[in-house]
Design a protein around this motif. Structure first.
Motif, PDB file in Angstrom:
ATOM      1  N   LYS A 190      23.123  38.526  27.740  1.00 57.48           N
ATOM      2  CA  LYS A 190      23.967  38.504  27.535  1.00 57.48           C
ATOM      3  C   LYS A 190      24.933  39.472  28.606  1.00 57.48           C
ATOM      4  N   SER A 191      24.735  40.121  29.667  1.00 55.40           N
ATOM      5  CA  SER A 191      25.241  40.029  30.962  1.00 55.40           C
ATOM      6  C   SER A 191      24.998  39.214  31.772  1.00 55.40           C
ATOM      7  N   ILE A 192      25.046  38.144  31.962  1.00 58.96           N
ATOM      8  CA  ILE A 192      24.245  37.000  32.654  1.00 58.96           C
ATOM      9  C   ILE A 192      25.049  35.960  31.861  1.00 58.96           C
ATOM     10  N   LYS A 193      25.388  36.013  30.621  1.00 55.02           N
ATOM     11  CA  LYS A 193      26.286  34.777  30.136  1.00 55.02           C
ATOM     12  C   LYS A 193      28.032  35.719  30.689  1.00 55.02           C
ATOM     13  N   LYS A 194      28.030  36.647  30.426  1.00 60.28           N
ATOM     14  CA  LYS A 194      29.126  37.893  30.704  1.00 60.28           C
ATOM     15  C   LYS A 194      29.808  37.942  32.506  1.00 60.28           C
ATOM     16  N   GLU A 195      28.897  37.649  33.118  1.00 54.24           N
ATOM     17  CA  GLU A 195      28.803  37.004  34.370  1.00 54.24           C
ATOM     18  C   GLU A 195      29.309  35.595  34.670  1.00 54.24           C
ATOM     19  N   ILE A 196      28.397  34.459  34.054  1.00 54.75           N
ATOM     20  CA  ILE A 196      29.164  33.052  34.479  1.00 54.75           C
ATOM     21  C   ILE A 196      30.373  32.963  33.498  1.00 54.75           C
ATOM     22  N   ARG A 197      30.940  33.388  32.620  1.00 59.41           N
ATOM     23  CA  ARG A 197      31.978  33.148  31.732  1.00 59.41           C
ATOM     24  C   ARG A 197      32.949  33.751  32.560  1.00 59.41           C
ATOM     25  N   LYS A 198      32.769  34.881  33.464  1.00 60.39           N
ATOM     26  CA  LYS A 198      34.099  35.915  34.763  1.00 60.39           C
ATOM     27  C   LYS A 198      34.165  34.853  35.761  1.00 60.39           C
ATOM     28  N   GLU A 199      33.402  33.848  36.303  1.00 55.40           N
ATOM     29  CA  GLU A 199      32.835  33.030  37.006  1.00 55.40           C
ATOM     30  C   GLU A 199      34.137  32.475  36.579  1.00 55.40           C
ATOM     31  N   GLU A 200      34.177  31.533  35.866  1.00 50.91           N
ATOM     32  CA  GLU A 200      34.490  30.759  34.533  1.00 50.91           C
ATOM     33  C   GLU A 200      36.252  30.701  34.301  1.00 50.91           C
ATOM     34  N   LEU A 201      36.376  31.959  34.427  1.00 49.58           N
ATOM     35  CA  LEU A 201      37.469  32.289  34.532  1.00 49.58           C
ATOM     36  C   LEU A 201      38.505  32.292  36.081  1.00 49.58           C
ATOM     37  N   ALA A 202      37.571  33.184  36.997  1.00 46.01           N
ATOM     38  CA  ALA A 202      37.901  33.125  38.310  1.00 46.01           C
ATOM     39  C   ALA A 202      38.243  32.049  38.463  1.00 46.01           C
ATOM     40  N   LYS A 203      36.975  30.339  38.758  1.00 42.58           N
ATOM     41  CA  LYS A 203      38.238  29.437  39.154  1.00 42.58           C
ATOM     42  C   LYS A 203      38.953  28.733  38.491  1.00 42.58           C
ATOM     43  N   GLU A 204      39.211  28.739  36.933  1.00 44.71           N
ATOM     44  CA  GLU A 204      40.319  28.645  36.372  1.00 44.71           C
ATOM     45  C   GLU A 204      41.579  28.955  37.036  1.00 44.71           C
ATOM     46  N   GLU A 205      41.438  29.918  36.884  1.00 41.39           N
ATOM     47  CA  GLU A 205      42.666  31.055  37.406  1.00 41.39           C
ATOM     48  C   GLU A 205      43.080  30.749  39.115  1.00 41.39           C
ATOM     49  N   ARG A 206      41.971  30.233  39.659  1.00 43.24           N
ATOM     50  CA  ARG A 206      42.219  29.505  41.512  1.00 43.24           C
ATOM     51  C   ARG A 206      43.205  28.740  41.304  1.00 43.24           C
ATOM     52  N   ALA A 207      42.263  27.336  40.180  1.00 48.68           N
ATOM     53  CA  ALA A 207      42.717  26.205  39.853  1.00 48.68           C
ATOM     54  C   ALA A 207      43.855  25.800  39.880  1.00 48.68           C
ATOM     55  N   LYS A 208      44.332  27.367  38.587  1.00 45.12           N
ATOM     56  CA  LYS A 208      46.293  27.571  38.368  1.00 45.12           C
ATOM     57  C   LYS A 208      47.000  27.753  39.044  1.00 45.12           C
ATOM     58  N   ARG A 209      46.483  29.097  39.955  1.00 40.15           N
ATOM     59  CA  ARG A 209      46.881  29.070  41.048  1.00 40.15           C
ATOM     60  C   ARG A 209      47.445  28.351  42.048  1.00 40.15           C
ATOM     61  N   LYS A 210      46.452  27.216  42.500  1.00 43.10           N
ATOM     62  CA  LYS A 210      46.221  26.472  43.782  1.00 43.10           C
ATOM     63  C   LYS A 210      47.810  25.293  42.784  1.00 43.10           C
ATOM     64  N   GLU A 211      47.292  24.938  41.599  1.00 42.39           N
ATOM     65  CA  GLU A 211      48.464  24.301  40.918  1.00 42.39           C
ATOM     66  C   GLU A 211      50.004  24.658  41.302  1.00 42.39           C
ATOM     67  N   GLU A 212      50.534  25.814  40.277  1.00 48.79           N
ATOM     68  CA  GLU A 212      51.287  26.125  41.016  1.00 48.79           C
ATOM     69  C   GLU A 212      51.900  26.416  42.598  1.00 48.79           C
ATOM     70  N   MET A 213      51.148  26.663  43.089  1.00 49.54           N
ATOM     71  CA  MET A 213      51.044  26.083  45.276  1.00 49.54           C
ATOM     72  C   MET A 213      51.522  24.701  44.987  1.00 49.54           C
ATOM     73  N   LEU A 214      50.521  24.297  44.511  1.00 50.05           N
ATOM     74  CA  LEU A 214      50.968  23.305  45.321  1.00 50.05           C
ATOM     75  C   LEU A 214      53.016  22.200  44.308  1.00 50.05           C
ATOM     76  N   GLU A 215      53.199  22.686  43.557  1.00 50.70           N
ATOM     77  CA  GLU A 215      54.848  22.520  42.575  1.00 50.70           C
ATOM     78  C   GLU A 215      55.125  23.221  43.187  1.00 50.70           C
ATOM     79  N   LYS A 216      55.037  24.375  43.436  1.00 50.68           N
ATOM     80  CA  LYS A 216      56.429  25.282  44.428  1.00 50.68           C
ATOM     81  C   LYS A 216      55.854  24.491  45.871  1.00 50.68           C
ATOM     82  N   ASN A 217      55.166  24.078  46.679  1.00 48.42           N
ATOM     83  CA  ASN A 217      56.026  23.179  47.988  1.00 48.42           C
ATOM     84  C   ASN A 217      55.359  21.816  47.542  1.00 48.42           C
ATOM     85  N   LYS A 218      55.701  21.279  46.573  1.00 47.52           N
ATOM     86  CA  LYS A 218      55.945  19.280  46.422  1.00 47.52           C
ATOM     87  C   LYS A 218      57.003  19.426  48.038  1.00 47.52           C
TER      88      LYS A 218
END
Length: 445
Positions: A340-368
């Motif tokens: 269960k804790s391993i699944k939580k860690e994997i989910r946490k990493e996926e959320l962090a990856k999605e957050e980074r991708a979202k921030r990167k997309e916002e940065m690209l939109e801001k600096n386009k």
């Protein structure tokens, strides 16, 4: 004469007491004997160890012969007489009878009247008589014909042109126009295929930017003050960059007045070399004793460890290593219990990856719309063209032209990422030639 000739070949002397001579000894008889013993052991045991009862038996069965036949003595029945010992000795063993052919087995039937040619049906005979092809042959002929037509079409298709368009028409034809593709490309009737990013703009900025309202010859007060404030922010940013560079380089070194002189450098380097007359507690040591002085602190007898202390320390180190290994093994075993804790860690990493991708997309939109670094240099905005309040002309007739239109367009191309940022090429310095006045041509004064 020939009979009296004797051969002079001598028998080679071989020493049998050495291993080297063992290979030259004739042991064929011994090998035959051993091979015979091995055969007896495989086929029921050694004959020499068996008893006579196990080897021989008396056959008391009566073999009746059919009527009309008689034996040598004229009797219809006969009793098998036991063999003598010499006959039994030469008789083959019964165990070898399995290797002999079975007389009760019938011989294999080999037919000799096999028909070599297959027997054909009436339809097949009619087809062969009329030379009619089969379905597979018809299909093969069709495929061969189609392949031949394709080869002819590919070979001469580009020269058999069917042009249905006007050569002198300025409007290019559509892609669906009839005719050869190569001909349409050569005659500019069809456009060349372009990459997918051909129609994608490098920047959303307009080709000609509208100047700030405060740059007008007769601007409003608020617009002019806004333009002055923007120019002030640009100058403040430049001043901060220069101050940062100064703090990183020049501020870390003393000024010319505070720089060390030759005298201060000599005093610093000679510190401690000369004896100080004010200190009397120092004891001068001879030169030979200075080499014996150790840099390490002296070792006292009380600081020496006993054998028991060293053994205890070694045992503690071994125990610490054992506990560390046991801890690692326990952690590996507990990995199955913490799914269960391993699944939580994997989910946490996926959320962090999605957050980074979202921030990167916002940065690209801001600096386009910002210029990118396409070459060696980074794009920098040119200085703002503005006039102070006291420099503003009263009428359009007194306005002095500022800026250069070609430079503005060149900067616009760089800002929109169409061309890379460039700098003005520096002119190479041309060395002036030295002039020498010859003595014969020197002017007389």
């Amino acid at each position: 004469m020939a009979a009296s000739i004797k051969t002079n070949r001598k028998r080679k002397a071989v020493s049998k007491n050495k291993k080297k001579g063992w290979k030259k000894v004739d042991i064929s008889e011994l090998e035959d004997f051993l091979e015979d013993e091995r055969l007896q052991e495989r086929t029921g045991g050694l004959v020499a160890d068996k008893t006579d009862d196990s080897l021989f038996f008396v056959d008391k069965t009566v073999k009746e012969k059919p009527e009309g036949e008689a034996d040598d003595e004229g009797k219809k029945g006969s009793v098998q007489i036991p063999l003598r010992k010499s006959q039994r000795k030469n008789r083959p063993l019964r165990c070898f009878s399995n290797l002999e052919p079975d007389p009760h087995t019938k011989p294999a039937h080999i037919p000799h009247n096999i028909r070599t040619t297959p027997r054909l049906s009436k339809q097949e005979r009619d087809r062969l008589a009329n030379k009619k092809p089969t379905a597979k042959q018809l299909q093969a002929q069709k495929q061969s014909k189609d392949a031949r037509e394709d080869r002819i079409k590919n070979r001469v298709g580009r020269w058999n042109l069917k042009v249905n368009a006007d050569l002198w028409d300025d409007q290019p034809a559509d892609k669906d126009v009839d005719g050869d593709e190569h001909y349409l490309l050569v005659t500019k009737k069809r456009r060349v295929n372009v990459p997918s990013y051909y129609h994608k703009k490098t920047s959303t900025l307009p080709a000609v930017e509208v100047p700030h309202p405060g740059a007008s010859y007769n601007p409003a007060y608020d617009d002019h003050q806004d333009l002055l404030w923007r120019a002030h922010e640009v100058e403040v940013k430049k001043e901060k960059a220069m101050q940062k560079l100064f703090n990183a380089l020049d501020a870390k070194f003393p000024s010319k007045d505070d720089a060390p002189t030759q005298q201060t450098w000599l005093e610093e380097m000679s510190a401690g070399l000369h004896s100080d007359p004010t200190r009397e507690d120092e004891v001068a040591l001879p030169a030979e004793d200075l080499d014996k002085i150790s840099v390490n602190p002296p070792v006292r007898r009380e600081d020496l460890k006993t054998r028991k202390q060293r053994r205890k320390e070694r045992e503690r180190r071994i125990e610490a290593k054992r506990l560390a290994r046991a801890k690692v093994v326990k952690q590996k075993k507990n990995e199955f219990n913490r799914l269960k804790s391993i699944k939580k860690e994997i989910r946490k990493e996926e959320l962090a990856k999605e957050e980074r991708a979202k921030r990167k997309e916002e940065m690209l939109e801001k600096n386009k719309d910002k210029p990118k670094k396409l070459g060696k240099y980074k794009y920098e905005d040119p200085d703002l063209e503005l006039q102070l309040s006291e420099e503003l002309p009263g009428s359009l007739r007194l306005l002095k032209p500022e800026g250069f239109l070609i430079k503005d367009m060149f900067h616009s191309l760089q800002k929109r990422n169409i061309i890379e940022t460039r700098e003005k090429a520096k002119k190479s310095k041309k060395r002036r030639p030295k002039f020498f006045e010859r003595k014969s041509h020197r002017e007389i004064t």
